[in-house]
Design a protein around this motif. Structure first.
Motif, PDB file in Angstrom:
ATOM      1  N   ASN A  34       0.835  -1.204   0.000  1.00 58.07           N
ATOM      2  CA  ASN A  34       0.000   0.000   0.000  1.00 58.07           C
ATOM      3  C   ASN A  34       0.873   1.258   0.000  1.00 58.07           C
ATOM      4  N   LEU A  35       2.085   1.143   0.560  1.00 60.55           N
ATOM      5  CA  LEU A  35       2.967   2.305   0.696  1.00 60.55           C
ATOM      6  C   LEU A  35       4.085   2.319  -0.338  1.00 60.55           C
ATOM      7  N   THR A 130      -9.699   1.214   1.328  1.00 60.60           N
ATOM      8  CA  THR A 130      -8.685   0.154   1.288  1.00 60.60           C
ATOM      9  C   THR A 130      -7.290   0.615   1.722  1.00 60.60           C
ATOM     10  N   ALA A 131      -7.142   1.907   2.088  1.00 61.16           N
ATOM     11  CA  ALA A 131      -5.835   2.393   2.557  1.00 61.16           C
ATOM     12  C   ALA A 131      -5.532   1.829   3.948  1.00 61.16           C
ATOM     13  N   GLY A 132      -6.443   2.089   4.883  1.00 61.72           N
ATOM     14  CA  GLY A 132      -6.233   1.653   6.260  1.00 61.72           C
ATOM     15  C   GLY A 132      -6.508   0.183   6.463  1.00 61.72           C
ATOM     16  N   SER A 133      -6.911  -0.515   5.393  1.00 61.18           N
ATOM     17  CA  SER A 133      -7.134  -1.952   5.560  1.00 61.18           C
ATOM     18  C   SER A 133      -6.257  -2.773   4.616  1.00 61.18           C
ATOM     19  N   TRP A 134      -5.239  -2.086   4.060  1.00 57.82           N
ATOM     20  CA  TRP A 134      -4.116  -2.770   3.427  1.00 57.82           C
ATOM     21  C   TRP A 134      -4.499  -3.635   2.221  1.00 57.82           C
ATOM     22  N   ILE A 135      -5.434  -3.125   1.395  1.00 56.56           N
ATOM     23  CA  ILE A 135      -5.782  -3.888   0.189  1.00 56.56           C
ATOM     24  C   ILE A 135      -6.065  -2.960  -0.999  1.00 56.56           C
ATOM     25  N   TYR A 136      -5.413  -1.784  -0.978  1.00 54.19           N
ATOM     26  CA  TYR A 136      -5.453  -0.915  -2.160  1.00 54.19           C
ATOM     27  C   TYR A 136      -4.501  -1.500  -3.200  1.00 54.19           C
ATOM     28  N   ILE A 137      -4.902  -1.497  -4.456  1.00 54.90           N
ATOM     29  CA  ILE A 137      -4.035  -2.091  -5.489  1.00 54.90           C
ATOM     30  C   ILE A 137      -3.793  -1.138  -6.645  1.00 54.90           C
ATOM     31  N   GLY A 138      -4.002   0.167  -6.419  1.00 56.90           N
ATOM     32  CA  GLY A 138      -3.747   1.131  -7.498  1.00 56.90           C
ATOM     33  C   GLY A 138      -5.016   1.447  -8.273  1.00 56.90           C
ATOM     34  N   THR A 139      -4.836   2.024  -9.476  1.00 53.31           N
ATOM     35  CA  THR A 139      -5.973   2.601 -10.201  1.00 53.31           C
ATOM     36  C   THR A 139      -6.805   1.572 -10.968  1.00 53.31           C
ATOM     37  N   GLN A 140      -6.362   0.321 -10.993  1.00 50.45           N
ATOM     38  CA  GLN A 140      -7.131  -0.704 -11.704  1.00 50.45           C
ATOM     39  C   GLN A 140      -8.573  -0.778 -11.193  1.00 50.45           C
ATOM     40  N   GLY A 141      -8.713  -0.559  -9.882  1.00 48.53           N
ATOM     41  CA  GLY A 141     -10.031  -0.642  -9.265  1.00 48.53           C
ATOM     42  C   GLY A 141     -11.005   0.362  -9.860  1.00 48.53           C
ATOM     43  N   ILE A 142     -10.521   1.586 -10.093  1.00 41.49           N
ATOM     44  CA  ILE A 142     -11.382   2.637 -10.652  1.00 41.49           C
ATOM     45  C   ILE A 142     -11.793   2.278 -12.082  1.00 41.49           C
ATOM     46  N   PHE A 351     -25.425  -5.841  -6.832  1.00 37.34           N
ATOM     47  CA  PHE A 351     -25.367  -6.117  -5.389  1.00 37.34           C
ATOM     48  C   PHE A 351     -26.403  -7.170  -4.983  1.00 37.34           C
ATOM     49  N   CYS A 352     -27.558  -7.144  -5.621  1.00 33.00           N
ATOM     50  CA  CYS A 352     -28.623  -8.105  -5.291  1.00 33.00           C
ATOM     51  C   CYS A 352     -28.175  -9.544  -5.498  1.00 33.00           C
ATOM     52  N   GLU A 353     -27.207  -9.748  -6.358  1.00 35.99           N
ATOM     53  CA  GLU A 353     -26.688 -11.099  -6.601  1.00 35.99           C
ATOM     54  C   GLU A 353     -25.341 -11.320  -5.920  1.00 35.99           C
ATOM     55  N   GLY A 354     -25.031 -10.431  -4.978  1.00 30.83           N
ATOM     56  CA  GLY A 354     -23.768 -10.580  -4.252  1.00 30.83           C
ATOM     57  C   GLY A 354     -22.561 -10.200  -5.074  1.00 30.83           C
ATOM     58  N   LYS A 355     -22.789  -9.508  -6.205  1.00 32.05           N
ATOM     59  CA  LYS A 355     -21.651  -9.109  -7.062  1.00 32.05           C
ATOM     60  C   LYS A 355     -20.972  -7.871  -6.504  1.00 32.05           C
ATOM     61  N   GLY A 356     -19.662  -7.838  -6.661  1.00 26.39           N
ATOM     62  CA  GLY A 356     -18.911  -6.695  -6.189  1.00 26.39           C
ATOM     63  C   GLY A 356     -17.444  -6.866  -6.516  1.00 26.39           C
ATOM     64  N   PRO A 357     -16.638  -5.896  -6.063  1.00 25.10           N
ATOM     65  CA  PRO A 357     -15.231  -5.758  -6.494  1.00 25.10           C
ATOM     66  C   PRO A 357     -14.269  -6.751  -5.859  1.00 25.10           C
ATOM     67  N   PHE A 358     -14.363  -8.001  -6.260  1.00 22.21           N
ATOM     68  CA  PHE A 358     -13.427  -9.072  -5.893  1.00 22.21           C
ATOM     69  C   PHE A 358     -12.043  -8.739  -6.462  1.00 22.21           C
ATOM     70  N   ARG A 359     -11.025  -8.836  -5.629  1.00 19.84           N
ATOM     71  CA  ARG A 359      -9.670  -8.533  -6.124  1.00 19.84           C
ATOM     72  C   ARG A 359      -8.648  -9.452  -5.482  1.00 19.84           C
ATOM     73  N   TRP A 360      -7.520  -9.613  -6.126  1.00 25.39           N
ATOM     74  CA  TRP A 360      -6.463 -10.449  -5.537  1.00 25.39           C
ATOM     75  C   TRP A 360      -5.095  -9.962  -5.982  1.00 25.39           C
ATOM     76  N   ALA A 361      -4.088 -10.299  -5.182  1.00 24.29           N
ATOM     77  CA  ALA A 361      -2.714  -9.899  -5.497  1.00 24.29           C
ATOM     78  C   ALA A 361      -1.798 -11.107  -5.330  1.00 24.29           C
ATOM     79  N   ALA A 362      -0.757 -11.156  -6.156  1.00 28.50           N
ATOM     80  CA  ALA A 362       0.185 -12.283  -6.137  1.00 28.50           C
ATOM     81  C   ALA A 362       1.352 -11.934  -5.237  1.00 28.50           C
ATOM     82  N   LEU A 363       1.491 -12.682  -4.129  1.00 29.85           N
ATOM     83  CA  LEU A 363       2.566 -12.387  -3.187  1.00 29.85           C
ATOM     84  C   LEU A 363       3.934 -12.778  -3.739  1.00 29.85           C
ATOM     85  N   SER A 364       3.948 -13.592  -4.784  1.00 31.81           N
ATOM     86  CA  SER A 364       5.214 -13.923  -5.452  1.00 31.81           C
ATOM     87  C   SER A 364       5.835 -12.686  -6.085  1.00 31.81           C
TER      88      SER A 364
END
Ligand SMILES: NC(=O)c1ccc[n+]([C@@H]2O[C@H](COP(=O)([O-])OP(=O)(O)OC[C@H]3O[C@@H](n4cnc5c(N)ncnc54)[C@H](O)[C@@H]3O)[C@@H](O)[C@H]2O)c1
Ligand SMILES: NC(=O)c1ccc[n+]([C@@H]2O[C@H](COP(=O)([O-])OP(=O)(O)OC[C@H]3O[C@@H](n4cnc5c(N)ncnc54)[C@H](O)[C@@H]3O)[C@@H](O)[C@H]2O)c1
Lengths: 553, 553
Positions: A34-35, A130-142, A351-364
Motif C-alpha cells: 500500500n505504501l 482500502t488504505a487503512g485496511s491494506w488492500i489498495y491495489i492502485g488505479t485498476q479498481g477505478i 449487489f442483489c446477486e452478491g456481485k462486487g469488487p473481488f480482487r487479488w494480489a500475487a505475493l510472489s
C-alpha cells in the motif's frame, strides 16, 4: 525515517518469509505494498489514496506494526486502532491475524472538524476504504468499477453492450480519466469534454484516450463515424461542459448516454465555470472566491439543464457521484434529481446477486501468477462474455503497480469458486506463492452510505448501519485473515460506515476451509441485505442458492 | 400473540434442551429470560428496560429467532439486525453462534428523530445495552454498580469503606433507590432526600431503606448516632433537595460525601422545583411548562450551589450521571463542573485494571447453582474483602428475577479464573446445568460514550469509537457465544457506541478453551485502552500481566 523523502517501501517478493506464517506475511506485504511508491499517492506521509487515506498513523506506528506482524504467532491476533498497533491477544488458528478499526467516532462527534482535532492530537487517522485496511491495489479498481457501470448501463438500456452507442461525459481527472478506456471496453463511442488540455494529453499518453480535438464538429464527426460502424472510440474534446452541452442541445444532438465526472463536488477548487480559461479561473479563485462559487453553481445549472434536456429528448442520463445535482438544484434546476444516481441504477442490481469488487494480489510478485489466475477465471466462468472481455483487456492494458494484482466483479457462488481454485493452484505449484483475496469496502453487503452506496434503498433503510458491522463480525467469525471497520470512506466523516476483509490462499487445507466460509458469507451478506430491503432481483436470486434467511428460504 | 396481554414468557429450566447444543440453548433461554415477566419492564411490547430497550424487533421476529436458534447447527452463525434474524451462515464450532447489531445508524443520521422514523417503518429497534443482547438480569446490576461506586469512593477518600461516614444524596427512584442499600453495604450512614413519599415507602417495603422521617432534625440525629458508632444506616427524608441542602449549609452541617440521583436529566417531567408539593408541581407542569422548566433550573442551581458549598467545606462531592451540573451552569452556577463525574473519579481506576460488571446466570434455574458459584468466588479470591462483603450481602438481600443470576466486579485475570472454575463445576456436576457468563456494555474496554463512560479521558480520546468495534471483533475471533454492537445505549442516540459479549460454560473442553481466550481478551481490551490513553494505573497494572502491547510490554 524522514517524512519528506519518498520512503521507497517495497513488499518482499517470493517464497521466503520473515513472519511466522503466510497469513502474517501477507498482511506485512500488503501493508508495505500500500505504501509502495508505485501504489501510494504520498508514501512519505503514509498516504495511500483518496485525500488523506493512510495505511498507518505515524512512522513509529508503522514500524511497530511491522515488528508485531513479524513476531505474531499462528494463534495470536493483532489489534490496530486507527493505524496504531494497540494490543495482541491469543485467539486461535482459524481467527483473523489482524483486526482493524479506523476513524470511528461516536456519531455526535463524527465530523471532519473533530476528526482533524483528534488527528492533530495523534489519536486517530483517516483510513479511507482500502488504505487503512491494506488492500489498495492502485488505479485498476477505478477502471474496473467504471467499466462495470458502463457495461451495466449497456445491458440495462440496450440489451447488450454499448456498441454503436454515443456516450457523452465530462472530466478526465484522477477518477474520470478512466471513463474513455472503460467505455471503449464496453464497446461504446465516448466523447469526453475536459477543460484542461494537460489532463487530455495525459490520458492520450497513457493510452486511456484514443484521440483529441478542440473542434466540436470534428469530434462529432468522429463519433458519428464510429457509431455508424459500431466501433469503439474515445475522443477528448477540449472545452467546458457548461458551454459544450448547451450547444449540443441547441443543435439537437442527443447522445445515447450522458453522464459527468467533472469535479463538481467542489465548486471552488474543482469545477471550472464557463467563460473562463484555466488561468482566468485560477485568478478569480484567488481574488473573489465567493464570486467564483456563484459562477460555478450557475455553470453547473447550465450543465445539468442540458443533461436534463438530452434526457427528455431520449438520452439515458445518470449521475456519477460528484454531487452536481445538489448544486444544480441550488442554482435553480428544480428537477435535477430526475437524473438518477449510478448506484441505484446500475450497481444495485449487481449487489442483489452478491456481485462486487473481488480482487487479488500475487505475493510472489510475479505477473505470471496473475496471468495464470486470469486464465483460471476464464476457465471457471466460460459463459461470462462480459468477464472474458474485462479479463482479456485488463491483461493487455492495465499496467502493474506494486504487487501484480487483478480485480473483477464476481457474485455469490462465484467468489468462493475462484478462491478455492486459486488455493488449489497455490497448493499444486501452478502459482509460485500464495495469493491474497480481498475487495473494496464499496461492496454489496459491507457499506452503509446514504449518499452513495445505500442511496434510495427500496425500503428506506439507507442510514441503517447494522449491516457493515454484521459483515465485519461474520467475516471475523468465519476466519478472514484480516478484517476492518471504517468510518467516512468515499463520502467523508459522518456519511458512511463500511467494512473490509482479506483472506489468504496459501494452498493449505485450513485456508481452503476458511476461503470456503468467508467467500460464501461475505457476498452472502449482500444478498441477505437486499432480500431484507425487498429487492425482487435478490429474492429471485436467493431461491436458487443455499443462503439461509429465516422466514424467507 | 397479542401485544397487550403480558406474554408469560419463561426460559426453560433444567438439563433437557430443545436446541442442537448448549450454546444455542443458552441464547434461547437468555432471550426468553430477558422477556420474563419478572425481568422485563413491558414484556408485552418486548421492552426489557431502559426506556424502549427491546430484545426483539417484533413478535414475528421473536418467533423466527426462537425457531432459528432451535434449528441452528454447531457450525452455524445466526445474524440478528436490530432484533430481526436476517441470515444464517456456516462458520465453525469455535465461532459465535449469534452475532447482533442494534440501532446502528450512519453518524450524520444518528438522532432519535431518524431512529423513531425508521423504527416506525419497522426497520430497526432500540437495543439499549443488555436488552438487545440478551443478558439483562434485572435490578441487581444497578445495586452492584452503585455499591461499587460507593465502595470506590470509600477507598479513594477514606482509605477503607464508608463506616462512620455521613453520605448525603437525593432521589429514591428506579435507579437512585439502590443508593441506601448500596451505601449501607459499603458501611456508611446515608441520608436520602426524596420529594415523593410513595417512593420512600416503596424502598422501605423492599427493605432497601431502613428508616424514614419528614423531620430534618430527627434525620440528622439518627445519622449522627450511627456515624458516632460506625454503624451502617439508611434514612429517607421527605423533602426537596433544593430546600434541604441549602438549609444544611446554613446550619453548617457538612456531610462526608455528597452526590445526587434526582431525575435532573429532565427539568420538566423529572426534577421537582422547591416551593411546590407534588400536586402543585403536576398542575404547573400542565399549565405552564416553560415556567416549570425555569423554576426547575433555578432549583437545580440552589441544589448544586449547596453541594459546592459543602465541597468547599470539605465534603467529597461527585456527580452521578444525571446532568444536574449542566442545568446548574445554565442557571448561573459557573463552577458546577468543579464537582467531578463518578466515572472519572471512581470507575476509571477500576477500568484501568480491567475491572467491570462480570455477571452470570444459572441455566438450571436452580438458586443453589448460584449459591455454589458464590462460594466458589469467595474461595478463588479469599483476600478480597470488598468482594466477600458484596457476595455475602447479595446472597442475603437480592431477590431473584427470572433465572438466578449474580453480578460482581472482577478484573483482568480474575474473570478468566472465575469462568474456568465455573466450567469445571459444570463438568464435575457441582452445578446442575451450564452457566452463561456475560457483562454489561458499560465495561472497561467496550464502550465509547463521551458524556459518561469515556468522559474526560486523560488523552482527550473521549469520542474515539474504534475501541468498542475492536472489542466486538476480538470477542468474535476468540469464540464468544454471542457478540453484539449497539448504538445509543445509556445516553441515547448519537452519544454512545458499545459492545457486549456472552460466553457459555457448558463443562466441555472446547468451552474451556473459549472461556480462557474470551475472558482474557475482553477485559484485556480495557487494560489496553487505558494504557493507550496514558493512565499510570493501567501502565503499572499491565507490567504484572501477560497483556502484549506493541511498544509498551
Ligand atoms: N463514481 C464514483 O464512485 C465516484 C467516487 C468518488 C468520487 N466521484 C466524483 O467524481 C468526480 C471526478 O473525480 P476525479 O478524481 O476525476 O476529480 P479530478 O479533480 O481529478 O478531475 C476533475 C476534472 O474535471 C475537469 N473539469 C472541471 N470543471 C469542468 C468543466 N466545467 N468542464 C469540463 N471539465 C471540467 C477538471 O479539469 C478535472 O480534470 C469528483 O466529483 C468525485 O467526487 C465519483
Ligand atoms: N449513575 C448512572 O450510571 C446513571 C445512569 C443512568 C441514569 N442516571 C441518572 O440518575 C437519575 C435518577 O435515575 P432514576 O431512574 O432513579 O430516576 P427516577 O425518575 O426513577 O427517580 C428520580 C427521583 O428523584 C425525585 N426527585 C425529583 N426532584 C427532586 C427534588 N428536587 N428533591 C428530591 N427528590 C426529587 C423524584 O421524586 C424521583 O423519585 C436520572 O437523572 C438518571 O438519568 C444515572
Amino acid at each position: 525515517m524522514s517524512t519528506d523523502a519518498r520512503p521507497n517501501i517495497r513488499a518482499p517478493r517470493g517464497t521466503e518469509i520473515s513472519c511466522k506464517g503466510w497469513v502474517q506475511e501477507a498482511a506485512l506485504r500488503m501493508l508495505m505494498n500500500n505504501l509502495d511508491n508505485e501504489v501510494a499517492e504520498a508514501p512519505e506521509k503514509l498516504v495511500v489514496y483518496g485525500g488523506t487515506g493512510k495505511a498507518a498513523r505515524s512512522w513509529p506506528d508503522y514500524h511497530r506494526i511491522v515488528a508485531s506482524l513479524r513476531d505474531l504467532g499462528d494463534d495470536e491476533t493483532l489489534l490496530v486502532q486507527s493505524g496504531r498497533p494497540v494490543g495482541i491477544f491469543r485467539s486461535h488458528a482459524d481467527a483473523p491475524r489482524v483486526l482493524l478499526a479506523n476513524s470511528l467516532l461516536v456519531p455526535k462527534w463524527a465530523t471532519w472538524e473533530e476528526h482533524h482535532r483528534l488527528e492533530a492530537m495523534g489519536l486517530t487517522m483517516f483510513g479511507q476504504m482500502t488504505a487503512g485496511s491494506w488492500i489498495y491495489i492502485g488505479t485498476q479498481g477505478i477502471l474496473q468499477g467504471t467499466y462495470e457501470t458502463f457495461a451495466a448501463c449497456g445491458r440495462t438500456h440496450f440489451g447488450g453492450d454499448l456498441s454503436g452507442k454515443f456516450v457523452l461525459t465530462g472530466g478526465l481527472g484522477g477518477m474520470g480519466g478512466a471513463q474513455p478506456l472503460a467505455a471503449t471496453m464496453a464497446g461504446g463511442a465516448i466523447l469526453c469534454v475536459e477543460v484542461d488540455p494537460d489532463r487530455i494529453q495525459r490520458r492520450l499518453d497513457h493510452r486511456y484516450l484514443m484521440k483529441a480535438t478542440r473542434d466540436l464538429d470534428e469530434a462529432l464527426a468522429w463519433i458519428e463515424a464510429a457509431t455508424a460502424k459500431g466501433e469503439a472510440l474515445s475522443v477528448g474534446l477540449e472545452g467546458n461542459c457548461a458551454e459544450v452541452l448547451p450547444e449540443l442541445v441547441r443543435r439537437g444532438v442527443t447522445p445515447d448516454v450522458v453522464t459527468d465526472q467533472t469535479s463538481a463536488h467542489d465548486p471552488l477548487v474543482g469545477y471550472v465555470p464557463d467563460g473562463l480559461d484555466l488561468a482566468e479561473a485560477a485568478a478569480l479563485r484567488e481574488s473573489d472566491p465567493e464570486g467564483y462559487i456563484q459562477r460555478s453553481k450557475a455553470a453547473m445549472a447550465k450543465h445539468v439543464a442540458a443533461m436534463r434536456a438530452m434526457q427528455k429528448a431520449g438520452a439515458v442520463a445518470f449521475d456519477y457521484g460528484n454531487n452536481i445535482r445538489a448544486f444544480a438544484v441550488e442554482a435553480g434546476v428544480e428537477d435535477a434529481f430526475e437524473i438518477k444516481g449510478f448506484i441505484p441504477e446500475y450497481i444495485r442490481p449487481l449487489f442483489c446477486e452478491g456481485k462486487g469488487p473481488f480482487r487479488w494480489a500475487a505475493l510472489s510478485g510475479d505477473p505470471e501468477d496473475i496471468y495464470a489466475t486470469d486464465r483460471a477465471i476464464l476457465e471457471l466462468f466460460p459463459d461470462n462474455e462480459h468477464l472474458r472481455k474485462w479479463i482479456t483487456m485488463a491483461g493487455e492494458q492495465v499496467a502493474w503497480q506494486g504487487l501484480p494484482a487483478r480485480i473483477c466483479w464476481l457474485g455469490y457462488g462465484e467468489r468462493v469458486k475462484a478462491g478455492l481454485r486459486f488455493n488449489e493452484m497455490v497448493k499444486s505449484g501452478e502459482l509460485k506463492a500464495p495469493v491474497v483475496i480481498g475487495r473494496d469496502h464499496l461492496d454489496c453487503g459491507s457499506v452503509a452510505s446514504p449518499n452513495r452506496e445505500t442511496e434510495a434503498m427500496k425500503d428506506g433503510s439507507d442510514a441503517i448501519a447494522d449491516w457493515p458491522i454484521l459483515n465485519a463480525m461474520i467475516n471475523t467469525a468465519c476466519g478472514a485473515s484480516w478484517v476492518s471497520v471504517h468510518h467516512g470512506g468515499g463520502v467523508g466523516m459522518g456519511y458512511s460506515i463500511h467494512a473490509g476483509m482479506v483472506v489468504v490462499a496459501d494452498g493449505s487445507e485450513a485456508a481452503q476451509r476458511r476461503l470456503e466460509r468467508v467467500l460464501t458469507s461475505d457476498p452472502g451478506m449482500g444478498v441477505v441485505r437486499h432480500v431484507d430491503a425487498g429487492y425482487e432481483e435478490a429474492n429471485r436470486f436467493v431461491q436458487g442458492t443455499d443462503v439461509k434467511i429465516p422466514g424467507v428460504t
